[in-house]
Design a protein around this motif. Structure first.
Motif, PDB file in Angstrom:
ATOM      1  N   GLY A  96      -3.549   7.046   2.048  1.00 32.16           N
ATOM      2  CA  GLY A  96      -2.366   7.890   2.019  1.00 32.16           C
ATOM      3  C   GLY A  96      -2.344   8.963   0.954  1.00 32.16           C
ATOM      4  O   GLY A  96      -1.386   9.733   0.878  1.00 32.16           O
ATOM      5  N   ALA A  97      -3.369   9.042   0.106  1.00 28.03           N
ATOM      6  CA  ALA A  97      -3.417  10.111  -0.891  1.00 28.03           C
ATOM      7  C   ALA A  97      -3.634  11.453  -0.193  1.00 28.03           C
ATOM      8  O   ALA A  97      -4.337  11.539   0.819  1.00 28.03           O
ATOM      9  N   TRP A 107      -4.986  -2.549  -3.158  1.00 30.76           N
ATOM     10  CA  TRP A 107      -4.700  -1.491  -2.196  1.00 30.76           C
ATOM     11  C   TRP A 107      -3.896  -0.430  -2.931  1.00 30.76           C
ATOM     12  O   TRP A 107      -2.845  -0.722  -3.511  1.00 30.76           O
ATOM     13  N   ILE A 108      -4.390   0.800  -2.918  1.00 31.94           N
ATOM     14  CA  ILE A 108      -3.775   1.897  -3.664  1.00 31.94           C
ATOM     15  C   ILE A 108      -3.219   2.927  -2.686  1.00 31.94           C
ATOM     16  O   ILE A 108      -3.896   3.314  -1.730  1.00 31.94           O
ATOM     17  N   GLY A 109      -1.981   3.359  -2.920  1.00 32.04           N
ATOM     18  CA  GLY A 109      -1.391   4.357  -2.041  1.00 32.04           C
ATOM     19  C   GLY A 109      -0.015   4.780  -2.518  1.00 32.04           C
ATOM     20  O   GLY A 109       0.531   4.216  -3.470  1.00 32.04           O
ATOM     21  N   PRO A 110       0.593   5.773  -1.855  1.00 29.39           N
ATOM     22  CA  PRO A 110       1.959   6.190  -2.192  1.00 29.39           C
ATOM     23  C   PRO A 110       2.947   5.083  -1.821  1.00 29.39           C
ATOM     24  O   PRO A 110       2.859   4.514  -0.730  1.00 29.39           O
ATOM     25  N   LYS A 111       3.878   4.781  -2.693  1.00 21.41           N
ATOM     26  CA  LYS A 111       4.767   3.647  -2.439  1.00 21.41           C
ATOM     27  C   LYS A 111       5.699   3.870  -1.255  1.00 21.41           C
ATOM     28  O   LYS A 111       6.249   2.916  -0.710  1.00 21.41           O
ATOM     29  N   ASP A 112       5.867   5.137  -0.814  1.00 20.42           N
ATOM     30  CA  ASP A 112       6.730   5.388   0.331  1.00 20.42           C
ATOM     31  C   ASP A 112       5.959   5.472   1.650  1.00 20.42           C
ATOM     32  O   ASP A 112       6.543   5.735   2.701  1.00 20.42           O
ATOM     33  N   HIS A 113       4.644   5.248   1.627  1.00 19.15           N
ATOM     34  CA  HIS A 113       3.880   5.257   2.869  1.00 19.15           C
ATOM     35  C   HIS A 113       4.270   4.026   3.689  1.00 19.15           C
ATOM     36  O   HIS A 113       4.334   2.913   3.155  1.00 19.15           O
ATOM     37  N   PRO A 114       4.553   4.162   4.994  1.00 19.19           N
ATOM     38  CA  PRO A 114       5.039   3.021   5.790  1.00 19.19           C
ATOM     39  C   PRO A 114       4.135   1.794   5.742  1.00 19.19           C
ATOM     40  O   PRO A 114       4.626   0.665   5.614  1.00 19.19           O
ATOM     41  N   ASP A 115       2.816   1.980   5.853  1.00 17.96           N
ATOM     42  CA  ASP A 115       1.910   0.827   5.823  1.00 17.96           C
ATOM     43  C   ASP A 115       1.956   0.130   4.474  1.00 17.96           C
ATOM     44  O   ASP A 115       2.032  -1.100   4.378  1.00 17.96           O
TER      45      ASP A 115
END
Length: 367
Positions: A237-238, A94-102
Motif C-alpha cells: 500500500g505504499a 506487515w508494513i502499510g498505511p493504517k487506513d488501507h482496507p486490507d
C-alpha cells in the motif's frame, strides 16, 4: 511409441504443487507418474528464487489462513518422517498505511499486534528510511519455509510411497479427452487423470479461452546484510509501490542473506532498484544477486483447480503456491478422487469484515 502402462495419475510439472500432488496421491494409494522438464523438482525460472519462502497466519482473506494451517500440518508430518527441518518460526511484520482496507481488517481482527511507525523504526534499524505514514503489524505465528528441505523431503516420500518420477523430460502434447501425454521422444503415456501444474507455462497445454491467465515477470534481489531487518516482512500500500507488494525475508542456506521481491510487472530494474535505494539505502549497497522469475496471474487472483475431461488444471497460484504447497497437493488428490466439495471448500472468498471502530491507534504492549 505407446506405453502399455496406464497410471491413475500423470502429473505434468513437478514444482512445489506437482511434487506435493505426487506425495499426497501416492499416500492415498494411487499409481502416479510425475514428469518434469528440468533436472529436479522446483525450477528457479518459474517461481520466486532463493532458499526460503514466507509462511504466515495473517491475511484479510481467511481462506489463506485455513489453507496455511492445513499446509503446516502436512509439513510437520513430512518433517517427522524425513527428519528434515522445513518450518522455522520467526514472526512476520506487515508494513502499510493504517487506513488501507486490507491492513485495517487484519488489525481489527486481531491477527497481529499493531506497531506505530516509531516502534517499527526503533525495533528494526534497517527500516529507518521507510515513509513516516507507514505502520506495522507483528504476527507471531509466521516464519520461513526451507525450500530445498520442503521439496526434497516431499519428493523422497513420494518415491518411497511408489511414485515414478521422470526428470529432464519434455511433454509435447496433452490430450485431455483420451487421457494421453505425448513426450518429445514420441512416447505416449496414458492415465485416468492428467494433472497440469506447470505454473506460468501451463498455457502451453490448454486451448485458448479455457482459462484467463497472464504471466507476471518479476525479479528477486539478494543482499548480503540482514542486520536490523524483520526476519520476514511484506510492504503493502505504499505510494511508490503502485499497488504491488514488496516482500522480504532471510535467505541463504544458513539464513545469512536477505532477499527482496517486488511484484511489479517489469523484468528490468526501473521500478525495483529505486524503491530499494530509497527505503533501504544501507542494504541496497550490498546487493549481490538478481534473479528473474515469473508468476501465473489469473483473473481476480483466484486459484485454478479445475477438471476438463480427464485433465485437471492446477496453476495460477499468484505467488501463493509454495506457502500452501502441501494443501494444494491434497486438493489435487480430492479432484482426482471426485471429492469436488472437499476440493472446493476454500474456493469462495471469506474476507474479514472491517469493524466500525478501529483499534489502529493502540500500540502493542510488547515488542
Amino acid at each position: 511409441m505407446e506405453s502399455k502402462t496406464e497410471f491413475d495419475v500423470i502429473i505434468v510439472g513437478l514444482g512445489c504443487v506437482g511434487i506435493a500432488a505426487a506425495f499426497y496421491c501416492t499416500k492415498m494409494g494411487l499409481k502416479v507418474l510425475g514428469i518434469e522438464r528440468f533436472n529436479d523438482t522446483g525450477s528457479i525460472g518459474t517461481s520466486s528464487y532463493g532458499f526460503t519462502r514466507i509462511w504466515r497466519m495473517c491475511h484479510p482473506d481467511l481462506r489463506y489462513n485455513d489453507m496455511q494451517q492445513e499446509a503446516i500440518e502436512v509439513w510437520r508430518e513430512i518433517e517427522q518422517r524425513t527428519k528434515k527441518e522445513i518450518l522455522v518460526k520467526t514472526g512476520f511484520v506487515w508494513i502499510g498505511p493504517k487506513d488501507h482496507p486490507d491492513f485495517k481488517s487484519v488489525v481489527d481482527s486481531k491477527q497481529g499486534e499493531f506497531m506505530t511507525n516509531q516502534q517499527l523504526k526503533s525495533k528494526y534499524s534497517g527500516l529507518s528510511a521507510i515513509p513516516d505514514d507507514l505502520s506495522g503489524i507483528f504476527v507471531e505465528n509466521a516464519g520461513i519455509v526451507r525450500v530445498q528441505n520442503a521439496l526434497q523431503g516431499t519428493k523422497q516420500l513420494a518415491i518411497e510411497q511408489g511414485a515414478s518420477l521422470k526428470f529432464n523430460t519434455k511433454v509435447q502434447k496433452i490430450d485431455k479427452v483420451k487421457g494421453e501425454v505425448t513426450l518429445e521422444s514420441g512416447e505416449v503415456l496414458r492415465a485416468k487423470n492428467i494433472v497440469v501444474c506447470c505454473g506460468s507455462i501451463s498455457d502451453q497445454f490448454y486451448e485458448k479461452g479455457i482459462f484467463e491467465m497472464r504471466k507476471s515477470p518479476q525479479e528477486t534481489y539478494v543482499i548480503s546484510d540482514n542486520s536490523g531487518l524483520p526476519p520476514t516482512m511484506i510492504m503493502h500500500g505504499a505510494k511508490e509501490l503502485e499497488g504491488f507488494d514488496l516482500y522480504a525475508l532471510l535467505d541463504g542456506e544458513n539464513l545469512q542473506n536477505y532477499k527482496f521481491g517486488y511484484e511489479a510487472e517489469a523484468t528490468d530494474n526501473t521500478k525495483t532498484l529505486p524503491i530499494l535505494k530509497k527505503y533501504f539505502p544501507t542494504k541496497y549497497e550490498k546487493l549481490i544477486h538478481v534473479q528473474p522469475c515469473s508468476y501465473a496471474i489469473t483473473e481476480g487472483e483466484e486459484f485454478i483447480f479445475e477438471r476438463k475431461d480427464k485433465a485437471i488444471y492446477a496453476f495460477g497460484l499468484n505467488g501463493r503456491g509454495f506457502k500452501h504447497m502441501p494443501y494444494h497437493g491434497k486438493r489435487i488428490y480430492h479432484l482426482v478422487a471426485g471429492n469436488q466439495q472437499e476440493a472446493d471448500k476454500y474456493k469462495k472468498s471469506r474476507n474479514i469484515p472491517i469493524q466500525s471502530e478501529s483499534k489502529m491507534q493502540e500500540p502493542i504492549a510488547k515488542l
